[in-house]
Write a protein that holds these residues in place. Structure first.
Motif, PDB file in Angstrom:
ATOM      1  N   THR A 130     -63.923 -37.930  10.853  1.00 44.88           N
ATOM      2  CA  THR A 130     -64.445 -37.448   9.567  1.00 44.88           C
ATOM      3  C   THR A 130     -65.573 -38.357   9.121  1.00 44.88           C
ATOM      4  O   THR A 130     -65.455 -39.580   9.153  1.00 44.88           O
ATOM      5  CB  THR A 130     -63.326 -37.416   8.508  1.00 44.88           C
ATOM      6  OG1 THR A 130     -62.304 -36.518   8.961  1.00 44.88           O
ATOM      7  CG2 THR A 130     -63.847 -36.956   7.160  1.00 44.88           C
ATOM      8  N   THR A 131     -66.699 -37.736   8.730  1.00 40.54           N
ATOM      9  CA  THR A 131     -67.894 -38.486   8.348  1.00 40.54           C
ATOM     10  C   THR A 131     -68.253 -38.195   6.900  1.00 40.54           C
ATOM     11  O   THR A 131     -68.426 -37.035   6.520  1.00 40.54           O
ATOM     12  CB  THR A 131     -69.086 -38.095   9.257  1.00 40.54           C
ATOM     13  OG1 THR A 131     -68.698 -38.258  10.615  1.00 40.54           O
ATOM     14  CG2 THR A 131     -70.303 -38.929   8.960  1.00 40.54           C
ATOM     15  N   TYR A 132     -68.389 -39.250   6.106  1.00 41.11           N
ATOM     16  CA  TYR A 132     -68.787 -39.139   4.702  1.00 41.11           C
ATOM     17  C   TYR A 132     -70.266 -39.468   4.613  1.00 41.11           C
ATOM     18  O   TYR A 132     -70.696 -40.555   5.013  1.00 41.11           O
ATOM     19  CB  TYR A 132     -67.964 -40.097   3.837  1.00 41.11           C
ATOM     20  CG  TYR A 132     -66.496 -39.741   3.839  1.00 41.11           C
ATOM     21  CD1 TYR A 132     -65.974 -38.915   2.857  1.00 41.11           C
ATOM     22  CD2 TYR A 132     -65.646 -40.208   4.838  1.00 41.11           C
ATOM     23  CE1 TYR A 132     -64.624 -38.564   2.866  1.00 41.11           C
ATOM     24  CE2 TYR A 132     -64.301 -39.865   4.854  1.00 41.11           C
ATOM     25  CZ  TYR A 132     -63.806 -39.049   3.867  1.00 41.11           C
ATOM     26  OH  TYR A 132     -62.481 -38.697   3.877  1.00 41.11           O
ATOM     27  N   HIS A 133     -71.072 -38.541   4.087  1.00 40.73           N
ATOM     28  CA  HIS A 133     -72.519 -38.694   4.024  1.00 40.73           C
ATOM     29  C   HIS A 133     -72.957 -39.179   2.643  1.00 40.73           C
ATOM     30  O   HIS A 133     -72.284 -38.907   1.636  1.00 40.73           O
ATOM     31  CB  HIS A 133     -73.197 -37.352   4.350  1.00 40.73           C
ATOM     32  CG  HIS A 133     -72.763 -36.786   5.671  1.00 40.73           C
ATOM     33  ND1 HIS A 133     -73.230 -37.254   6.876  1.00 40.73           N
ATOM     34  CD2 HIS A 133     -71.878 -35.799   5.965  1.00 40.73           C
ATOM     35  CE1 HIS A 133     -72.666 -36.573   7.861  1.00 40.73           C
ATOM     36  NE2 HIS A 133     -71.839 -35.688   7.336  1.00 40.73           N
ATOM     37  N   PRO A 134     -74.114 -39.874   2.571  1.00 39.96           N
ATOM     38  CA  PRO A 134     -74.603 -40.411   1.293  1.00 39.96           C
ATOM     39  C   PRO A 134     -74.832 -39.342   0.219  1.00 39.96           C
ATOM     40  O   PRO A 134     -74.736 -39.637  -0.971  1.00 39.96           O
ATOM     41  CB  PRO A 134     -75.927 -41.088   1.658  1.00 39.96           C
ATOM     42  CG  PRO A 134     -75.840 -41.354   3.122  1.00 39.96           C
ATOM     43  CD  PRO A 134     -74.961 -40.280   3.692  1.00 39.96           C
ATOM     44  N   ASP A 135     -75.112 -38.112   0.624  1.00 38.79           N
ATOM     45  CA  ASP A 135     -75.365 -37.047  -0.361  1.00 38.79           C
ATOM     46  C   ASP A 135     -74.073 -36.444  -0.913  1.00 38.79           C
ATOM     47  O   ASP A 135     -74.100 -35.499  -1.698  1.00 38.79           O
ATOM     48  CB  ASP A 135     -76.245 -35.953   0.229  1.00 38.79           C
ATOM     49  CG  ASP A 135     -75.599 -35.195   1.384  1.00 38.79           C
ATOM     50  OD1 ASP A 135     -74.450 -35.524   1.771  1.00 38.79           O
ATOM     51  OD2 ASP A 135     -76.235 -34.265   1.897  1.00 38.79           O
ATOM     52  N   GLY A 136     -72.926 -36.980  -0.492  1.00 35.43           N
ATOM     53  CA  GLY A 136     -71.642 -36.488  -0.981  1.00 35.43           C
ATOM     54  C   GLY A 136     -71.006 -35.449  -0.084  1.00 35.43           C
ATOM     55  O   GLY A 136     -69.878 -35.020  -0.324  1.00 35.43           O
ATOM     56  N   SER A 137     -71.694 -35.010   0.964  1.00 38.49           N
ATOM     57  CA  SER A 137     -71.121 -34.038   1.889  1.00 38.49           C
ATOM     58  C   SER A 137     -70.189 -34.760   2.866  1.00 38.49           C
ATOM     59  O   SER A 137     -70.265 -35.975   3.043  1.00 38.49           O
ATOM     60  CB  SER A 137     -72.224 -33.286   2.638  1.00 38.49           C
ATOM     61  OG  SER A 137     -72.997 -34.174   3.417  1.00 38.49           O
ATOM     62  N   THR A 164     -69.537 -29.034   8.157  1.00 37.78           N
ATOM     63  CA  THR A 164     -69.897 -29.906   7.042  1.00 37.78           C
ATOM     64  C   THR A 164     -69.687 -29.160   5.738  1.00 37.78           C
ATOM     65  O   THR A 164     -70.078 -28.001   5.604  1.00 37.78           O
ATOM     66  CB  THR A 164     -71.356 -30.378   7.170  1.00 37.78           C
ATOM     67  OG1 THR A 164     -71.495 -31.110   8.395  1.00 37.78           O
ATOM     68  CG2 THR A 164     -71.759 -31.271   6.008  1.00 37.78           C
ATOM     69  N   TYR A 165     -69.071 -29.851   4.790  1.00 38.29           N
ATOM     70  CA  TYR A 165     -68.844 -29.325   3.448  1.00 38.29           C
ATOM     71  C   TYR A 165     -69.775 -30.072   2.496  1.00 38.29           C
ATOM     72  O   TYR A 165     -69.871 -31.301   2.577  1.00 38.29           O
ATOM     73  CB  TYR A 165     -67.399 -29.540   3.018  1.00 38.29           C
ATOM     74  CG  TYR A 165     -66.413 -28.680   3.755  1.00 38.29           C
ATOM     75  CD1 TYR A 165     -65.815 -27.605   3.121  1.00 38.29           C
ATOM     76  CD2 TYR A 165     -66.084 -28.914   5.079  1.00 38.29           C
ATOM     77  CE1 TYR A 165     -64.905 -26.786   3.791  1.00 38.29           C
ATOM     78  CE2 TYR A 165     -65.179 -28.113   5.758  1.00 38.29           C
ATOM     79  CZ  TYR A 165     -64.605 -27.055   5.103  1.00 38.29           C
ATOM     80  OH  TYR A 165     -63.715 -26.257   5.769  1.00 38.29           O
ATOM     81  N   ASP A 166     -70.460 -29.345   1.610  1.00 37.11           N
ATOM     82  CA  ASP A 166     -71.320 -30.018   0.649  1.00 37.11           C
ATOM     83  C   ASP A 166     -70.485 -30.724  -0.415  1.00 37.11           C
ATOM     84  O   ASP A 166     -69.261 -30.641  -0.416  1.00 37.11           O
ATOM     85  CB  ASP A 166     -72.348 -29.051   0.035  1.00 37.11           C
ATOM     86  CG  ASP A 166     -71.748 -27.993  -0.871  1.00 37.11           C
ATOM     87  OD1 ASP A 166     -70.590 -28.125  -1.323  1.00 37.11           O
ATOM     88  OD2 ASP A 166     -72.468 -27.009  -1.157  1.00 37.11           O
ATOM     89  N   LYS A 167     -71.145 -31.423  -1.322  1.00 37.67           N
ATOM     90  CA  LYS A 167     -70.419 -32.219  -2.320  1.00 37.67           C
ATOM     91  C   LYS A 167     -69.571 -31.370  -3.263  1.00 37.67           C
ATOM     92  O   LYS A 167     -68.700 -31.874  -3.951  1.00 37.67           O
ATOM     93  CB  LYS A 167     -71.380 -33.083  -3.124  1.00 37.67           C
ATOM     94  CG  LYS A 167     -72.366 -32.312  -3.966  1.00 37.67           C
ATOM     95  CD  LYS A 167     -73.310 -33.251  -4.684  1.00 37.67           C
ATOM     96  CE  LYS A 167     -74.327 -32.474  -5.480  1.00 37.67           C
ATOM     97  NZ  LYS A 167     -75.272 -33.389  -6.125  1.00 37.67           N
ATOM     98  N   HIS A 168     -69.805 -30.054  -3.259  1.00 41.04           N
ATOM     99  CA  HIS A 168     -69.017 -29.144  -4.090  1.00 41.04           C
ATOM    100  C   HIS A 168     -67.862 -28.509  -3.313  1.00 41.04           C
ATOM    101  O   HIS A 168     -67.113 -27.705  -3.861  1.00 41.04           O
ATOM    102  CB  HIS A 168     -69.916 -28.043  -4.667  1.00 41.04           C
ATOM    103  CG  HIS A 168     -71.069 -28.576  -5.443  1.00 41.04           C
ATOM    104  ND1 HIS A 168     -70.934 -29.220  -6.652  1.00 41.04           N
ATOM    105  CD2 HIS A 168     -72.380 -28.589  -5.155  1.00 41.04           C
ATOM    106  CE1 HIS A 168     -72.116 -29.593  -7.084  1.00 41.04           C
ATOM    107  NE2 HIS A 168     -73.006 -29.232  -6.190  1.00 41.04           N
TER     108      HIS A 168
END
Length: 77
Positions: free
Chosen positions: A14-21, A33-37
């Motif tokens: 599982t990867t957590y991206h800086p943009d919240g995704s 990939t799931y966006d921050k929402h």
């Protein structure tokens, strides 16, 4: 968003991206990939893309229009 208890996922990847995704991987290496929402992006797996000004956000309605545009005769793909 998938549960942290989902046995079909390789939680070590599982990867957590800086943009919240967040990107989740299954045990075969397939990723979503799931966006921050919490909205999933399945576009890497799309066979065709369709746009229409007639789409209204209702899945059944929009699927019917999309299926007509690609020549599919059934109710759902």
């Amino acid at each position: 968003m998938p549960s942290s208890k989902n046995k079909h996922l390789d939680h070590s990847r599982t990867t957590y991206h800086p943009d919240g995704s967040i990107t989740f991987y299954d045990h075969k290496g397939r990723a979503v990939t799931y966006d921050k929402h919490g909205n999933p992006d399945f576009s890497p797996y799309a066979e065709k893309e369709v746009t229409s000004k007639r789409f209204n956000g209702n899945r059944k309605h929009d699927n019917k229009i999309a299926n007509e545009k690609i020549g599919y005769k059934g109710d759902d793909i």
